[in-house]
Motif scaffolding. Structure first.
Motif, PDB file in Angstrom:
ATOM      1  N   CYS A 172       0.826  -1.226   0.000  1.00 24.11           N
ATOM      2  CA  CYS A 172       0.000   0.000   0.000  1.00 24.11           C
ATOM      3  C   CYS A 172       0.855   1.269   0.000  1.00 24.11           C
ATOM      4  N   LEU A 173       1.846   1.318  -0.864  1.00 23.41           N
ATOM      5  CA  LEU A 173       2.737   2.473  -0.916  1.00 23.41           C
ATOM      6  C   LEU A 173       2.156   3.625  -1.735  1.00 23.41           C
ATOM      7  N   LEU A 174       1.092   3.341  -2.491  1.00 23.96           N
ATOM      8  CA  LEU A 174       0.497   4.376  -3.345  1.00 23.96           C
ATOM      9  C   LEU A 174      -0.766   4.928  -2.707  1.00 23.96           C
ATOM     10  N   LEU A 227      -5.355   5.172 -16.412  1.00 20.24           N
ATOM     11  CA  LEU A 227      -5.973   5.972 -15.354  1.00 20.24           C
ATOM     12  C   LEU A 227      -6.989   5.153 -14.554  1.00 20.24           C
ATOM     13  N   LEU A 228      -7.813   4.374 -15.248  1.00 16.19           N
ATOM     14  CA  LEU A 228      -8.778   3.531 -14.557  1.00 16.19           C
ATOM     15  C   LEU A 228      -8.080   2.501 -13.678  1.00 16.19           C
ATOM     16  N   GLU A 229      -7.000   1.947 -14.205  1.00 19.47           N
ATOM     17  CA  GLU A 229      -6.202   0.970 -13.464  1.00 19.47           C
ATOM     18  C   GLU A 229      -5.602   1.605 -12.206  1.00 19.47           C
ATOM     19  N   LEU A 230      -5.123   2.816 -12.351  1.00 19.45           N
ATOM     20  CA  LEU A 230      -4.505   3.535 -11.237  1.00 19.45           C
ATOM     21  C   LEU A 230      -5.535   3.872 -10.158  1.00 19.45           C
ATOM     22  N   ALA A 231      -6.741   4.251 -10.570  1.00 12.78           N
ATOM     23  CA  ALA A 231      -7.783   4.636  -9.619  1.00 12.78           C
ATOM     24  C   ALA A 231      -8.415   3.433  -8.925  1.00 12.78           C
ATOM     25  N   SER A 232      -8.599   2.351  -9.676  1.00 10.95           N
ATOM     26  CA  SER A 232      -9.358   1.209  -9.161  1.00 10.95           C
ATOM     27  C   SER A 232      -8.502   0.067  -8.625  1.00 10.95           C
ATOM     28  N   GLY A 233      -7.251  -0.004  -9.092  1.00 12.16           N
ATOM     29  CA  GLY A 233      -6.403  -1.131  -8.715  1.00 12.16           C
ATOM     30  C   GLY A 233      -6.715  -2.393  -9.494  1.00 12.16           C
ATOM     31  N   LYS A 234      -7.640  -2.328 -10.446  1.00 15.12           N
ATOM     32  CA  LYS A 234      -7.998  -3.495 -11.259  1.00 15.12           C
ATOM     33  C   LYS A 234      -7.124  -3.581 -12.500  1.00 15.12           C
ATOM     34  N   LYS A 235      -6.997  -4.791 -13.047  1.00 17.16           N
ATOM     35  CA  LYS A 235      -6.250  -4.989 -14.283  1.00 17.16           C
ATOM     36  C   LYS A 235      -7.107  -4.577 -15.479  1.00 17.16           C
ATOM     37  N   PRO A 236      -6.476  -4.255 -16.614  1.00 14.43           N
ATOM     38  CA  PRO A 236      -7.242  -3.854 -17.801  1.00 14.43           C
ATOM     39  C   PRO A 236      -8.226  -4.910 -18.273  1.00 14.43           C
ATOM     40  N   LEU A 262     -15.770   2.195  -7.259  1.00 15.98           N
ATOM     41  CA  LEU A 262     -14.697   2.239  -8.254  1.00 15.98           C
ATOM     42  C   LEU A 262     -13.314   2.353  -7.618  1.00 15.98           C
ATOM     43  N   ALA A 263     -13.243   2.861  -6.406  1.00 15.30           N
ATOM     44  CA  ALA A 263     -11.947   3.147  -5.780  1.00 15.30           C
ATOM     45  C   ALA A 263     -11.235   1.881  -5.334  1.00 15.30           C
ATOM     46  N   ASP A 264      -9.924   1.879  -5.489  1.00 13.16           N
ATOM     47  CA  ASP A 264      -9.083   0.773  -5.031  1.00 13.16           C
ATOM     48  C   ASP A 264      -9.285   0.600  -3.519  1.00 13.16           C
ATOM     49  N   PRO A 265      -9.708  -0.573  -3.061  1.00 16.88           N
ATOM     50  CA  PRO A 265      -9.927  -0.787  -1.620  1.00 16.88           C
ATOM     51  C   PRO A 265      -8.687  -0.515  -0.771  1.00 16.88           C
ATOM     52  N   ARG A 266      -7.510  -0.601  -1.389  1.00 22.36           N
ATOM     53  CA  ARG A 266      -6.273  -0.431  -0.624  1.00 22.36           C
ATOM     54  C   ARG A 266      -6.069   1.000  -0.128  1.00 22.36           C
ATOM     55  N   ASN A 277      -8.513   2.657   1.231  1.00 21.77           N
ATOM     56  CA  ASN A 277      -9.429   2.758   2.371  1.00 21.77           C
ATOM     57  C   ASN A 277     -10.304   4.018   2.358  1.00 21.77           C
ATOM     58  N   GLY A 278     -10.745   4.397   1.177  1.00 22.68           N
ATOM     59  CA  GLY A 278     -11.631   5.551   1.071  1.00 22.68           C
ATOM     60  C   GLY A 278     -10.958   6.883   1.311  1.00 22.68           C
ATOM     61  N   LYS A 279      -9.633   6.878   1.453  1.00 16.51           N
ATOM     62  CA  LYS A 279      -8.905   8.126   1.721  1.00 16.51           C
ATOM     63  C   LYS A 279      -8.458   8.766   0.406  1.00 16.51           C
ATOM     64  N   TYR A 280      -9.379   9.464  -0.212  1.00 12.15           N
ATOM     65  CA  TYR A 280      -9.075  10.152  -1.467  1.00 12.15           C
ATOM     66  C   TYR A 280      -9.917  11.419  -1.545  1.00 12.15           C
ATOM     67  N   ALA A 281      -9.441  12.363  -2.342  1.00  8.54           N
ATOM     68  CA  ALA A 281     -10.186  13.603  -2.572  1.00  8.54           C
ATOM     69  C   ALA A 281     -11.309  13.289  -3.563  1.00  8.54           C
ATOM     70  N   GLU A 282     -12.543  13.387  -3.106  1.00  9.20           N
ATOM     71  CA  GLU A 282     -13.681  12.929  -3.909  1.00  9.20           C
ATOM     72  C   GLU A 282     -13.770  13.608  -5.267  1.00  9.20           C
ATOM     73  N   GLU A 283     -13.593  14.924  -5.307  1.00  8.78           N
ATOM     74  CA  GLU A 283     -13.698  15.635  -6.578  1.00  8.78           C
ATOM     75  C   GLU A 283     -12.579  15.236  -7.533  1.00  8.78           C
ATOM     76  N   GLU A 284     -11.372  15.054  -6.989  1.00  7.48           N
ATOM     77  CA  GLU A 284     -10.252  14.607  -7.823  1.00  7.48           C
ATOM     78  C   GLU A 284     -10.513  13.205  -8.355  1.00  7.48           C
ATOM     79  N   PHE A 285     -10.981  12.331  -7.493  1.00 11.41           N
ATOM     80  CA  PHE A 285     -11.236  10.946  -7.910  1.00 11.41           C
ATOM     81  C   PHE A 285     -12.284  10.902  -9.010  1.00 11.41           C
TER      82      PHE A 285
END
Length: 373
Positions: free
Chosen positions: A133-135, A232-241, A269-273, A275-283
């Motif tokens: 969880c370094l990102l 970008l979707l991969e980066l936001a969600s943590g899912k593979k293409p 849509l957010a990567d569970p890793r 833990n919901g700690k993201y700026a909502e408007e940016e996300f």
């Protein structure tokens, strides 16, 4: 066969570059690179792909390097080697991997880069660092903007313009500060002035290929935009293409993400890793930008300069218009059928020069051999 100097690959220095100080790079001797990598010791291996292997090394002055060594010499390998060296020697940007030099002795072909201490984005999303969880969101946002800066430079500021053709998580490297560096220019193409695209053999990676390129071989800046949208979707969600649903079916990340974006279910849509700690408007902005980049019609995709403007939130009116884009206000919740998956024999699963079906597994496995130097 004697190796031609860097600028003998059909291109000369641009007129506006003549007389200017060029980026610093040099020719390395094979003996020097053997010494730096402990004779290309297995313990020094950072990764391996269709082209060959990449090794960690340390020069006599203590500086760390990464050395790409071609596996087998061939005319095709020579051409890809030459393209990558030439492009890296011609361009310099903070978000592009820097060329330290190259070596061409006998049939040995090696490219020397700056060493990236945090490996690739792939290793943090799906590989050896994925459980650490370094990102956090701030780093992910900086990686998104930094990658966009590098690609925008290639498309709009390099002369002639350059398309990368292989934008993906393993080709976004991260330095010691997690700053993004776009890498691997072996498939890159110069775009002549006035040309809208070049028709070429399809090369790249499954899951990231724009439809018009995968099916017709039409490569353009817009193809890189599509690939960046997937990234970008991969980066936001943590899912593979591509996600395997069963033995015969896979689903693309866009088919999974678009219904959720239309229903405004961004927490799903957010990567569970993170833990919901993201700026909502940016996300929300990242997801919307990703999906308009990954539209199937190339004429509807933004340019990388527009992408960069949107990601940074600089044009408030354009950012506000994102949410009202036709893409996100078409089908209503519940109108999506269960057939948003694609069969493995669909056009999205074509054969390529790089074995895309095995690529993620091989890259993750190879990065597990890395020694944390």
């Amino acid at each position: 066969m004697a190796f031609c100097p860097v600028f003998c690959f059909g291109k000369r220095l641009d007129r506006n570059q003549r007389g200017k100080k060029q980026p610093t790079w040099r020719i390395f001797s094979l003996k020097e690179l053997h010494s730096a990598t402990n004779n290309f010791n297995y313990d020094n291996k950072l990764g391996e792909g269709a082209f060959g292997s990449v090794y960690w090394g340390q020069l006599w002055d203590g500086s760390q390097i990464a050395v790409k060594r071609l596996k087998v010499w061939s005319n095709k390998a020579e051409m890809e080697f030459g393209v990558e060296v030439e492009i890296l020697a011609r361009v310099r940007h903070d978000n592009l991997l820097s060329l330290r030099g190259y070596c061409a002795e006998g049939q040995e072909r090696l490219i020397v880069y700056d060493y990236m201490a945090n490996l690739s984005l792939l290793s943090h999303l799906h590989g050896q660092h994925s459980s650490e969880c370094l990102l956090d969101w701030n780093r992910r946002m900086n990686i998104a903007i930094g990658s966009a800066e590098g690609i925008a430079y290639l498309h709009h500021h390099a002369t002639p313009h350059i398309i990368h053709r292989d934008i993906k998580a393993s080709n976004v490297l991260l330095d010691s500060d997690f700053k993004a560096r776009v890498a691997d220019f072996g498939f890159a193409k110069f775009i002549p002035d006035g040309a809208t695209h070049v028709t070429t053999r399809v090369k790249g990676t499954l899951g990231y290929l724009a439809p018009e390129y995968a099916m017709l071989g039409k490569a353009s800046e817009s193809c890189d935009v599509y690939s960046f949208g997937i990234l970008l979707l991969e980066l936001a969600s943590g899912k593979k293409p591509l996600e395997k649903l069963n033995a015969t079916t896979k689903r693309t990340i866009t088919d999974w993400a678009l219904p959720l974006a239309c229903e405004r279910k961004f927490s799903d849509l957010a990567d569970p890793r993170i833990n919901g700690k993201y700026a909502e408007e940016e996300f929300k902005r990242v997801v919307f930008v990703a999906l308009i980049c990954a539209q199937s019609q190339p004429e509807k995709r933004p340019t990388m300069l527009e992408v960069l403007e949107l990601l940074k939130g600089e044009a408030k009116d354009k950012v506000a218009a994102l949410e009202n884009h036709e893409l996100f206000n078409g089908p209503k919740p519940g109108e999506y059928n269960d057939g948003l998956s694609v069969a493995e024999d669909s056009p999205d699963f074509i054969s390529e020069d790089k074995d895309g079906n095995k690529e993620v597994k091989e890259e993750i496995a190879s990065e597990n051999t890395h020694r944390n130097a």
